[in-house]
Design a protein around this motif. Structure first.
Motif, mmCIF file in Angstrom:
data_model
loop_
_atom_site.group_PDB
_atom_site.id
_atom_site.type_symbol
_atom_site.label_atom_id
_atom_site.label_comp_id
_atom_site.label_asym_id
_atom_site.label_seq_id
_atom_site.Cartn_x
_atom_site.Cartn_y
_atom_site.Cartn_z
ATOM 1 N N PRO A 77 7.615 -6.885 2.349
ATOM 2 C CA PRO A 77 7.722 -5.128 2.613
ATOM 3 C C PRO A 77 8.266 -4.402 1.168
ATOM 4 C CG PRO A 77 7.975 -6.410 4.400
ATOM 5 C CD PRO A 77 7.468 -7.048 3.708
ATOM 6 N N GLY A 78 7.542 -4.030 0.849
ATOM 7 C CA GLY A 78 8.305 -2.941 -0.792
ATOM 8 C C GLY A 78 8.322 -3.901 -1.549
ATOM 9 N N LEU A 79 8.059 -4.872 -1.859
ATOM 10 C CA LEU A 79 7.103 -5.684 -3.051
ATOM 11 C C LEU A 79 5.618 -5.840 -3.205
ATOM 12 C CD1 LEU A 79 9.878 -9.013 -2.785
ATOM 13 C CD2 LEU A 79 10.671 -6.348 -5.016
ATOM 14 N N GLY A 80 5.307 -6.224 -1.991
ATOM 15 C CA GLY A 80 3.402 -6.503 -2.267
ATOM 16 C C GLY A 80 2.512 -7.451 -1.603
ATOM 17 N N ARG A 81 1.789 -8.734 -1.635
ATOM 18 C CA ARG A 81 1.495 -9.153 -1.510
ATOM 19 C C ARG A 81 0.376 -10.049 -2.150
ATOM 20 N NH1 ARG A 81 -2.111 -6.887 2.183
ATOM 21 N NH2 ARG A 81 -0.648 -4.646 2.449
ATOM 22 N N ALA A 115 4.070 1.198 -4.756
ATOM 23 C CA ALA A 115 5.407 2.425 -5.442
ATOM 24 C C ALA A 115 5.969 1.318 -6.299
ATOM 25 C CB ALA A 115 5.580 3.090 -3.632
ATOM 26 N N PHE A 116 5.782 -0.106 -5.552
ATOM 27 C CA PHE A 116 6.973 -0.828 -6.299
ATOM 28 C C PHE A 116 6.448 -1.354 -7.379
ATOM 29 C CE2 PHE A 116 7.512 -5.691 -7.446
ATOM 30 C CZ PHE A 116 8.553 -5.639 -7.783
#
Length: 161
Positions: A77-81, A115-116
């Motif tokens: 969450p908040g960073l990526g995958r 967003a990041f």
């Protein structure tokens, strides 16, 4: 903060040794903050202790490979995958497909959250980090021009630089 780049000359067609060469900007990476220094800096001004962040990152690093081995995409969450991808050779028949021989170039891919990524790229600027030519690293483009054209004088670099 600006990201430094260095100009490097590369062939316009890597398969053709006689192809013309162009100058390309390549990122000039600075030394990374390691372990304790990174967690100390990242937790500055928060109530999270650096050791807690280290422990959380260690847990994440232990968790992600198992999930990827099971075929899952892992969302941070908040960073990526994270996900696994690979290439495959084709087979004329289903029966003729041998995964150990035909699947290759497996790798882990990280895709940053929108967003990041936008927070990182918003307002990004680039700074001259010099020129690399024939194994010689020049501090700036102006230094390179002075070395290549010493008759240009101290007035600056030749036109077009």
């Amino acid at each position: 903060m600006a990201i430094k780049y260095k100009l490097v000359q590369k062939s316009t067609n890597p398969r053709d040794p006689d192809a013309p060469k162009n100058w390309y900007a390549v990122p000039q990476s600075e030394a990374a903050l390691e372990g304790k220094a990174m967690t100390k800096e990242a937790t500055r001004g928060s109530t999270v202790a650096p050791i807690e962040m280290e422990a959380a990152l260690d847990l994440l690093a232990d968790f992600v490979p198992g999930q990827l081995h099971q075929g899952h995409t892992v969302v941070v969450p908040g960073l990526g995958r994270f996900r696994v991808t690979f290439k495959s050779r084709g087979s004329e028949t289903v029966e003729g497909f041998n995964p150990t021989e035909m699947i290759y170039d497996a790798r882990v891919v990280f895709v940053a959250d929108k967003a990041f990524r936008e927070r990182i790229l918003q307002g990004i600027t680039f700074e001259d980090g010099g020129v690399l030519e024939d194994g010689i690293s020049y501090q700036t483009r102006a230094d390179y021009q002075r070395a290549k054209n010493p008759d240009a004088g101290e007035e600056g670099t030749p036109e077009g630089v």
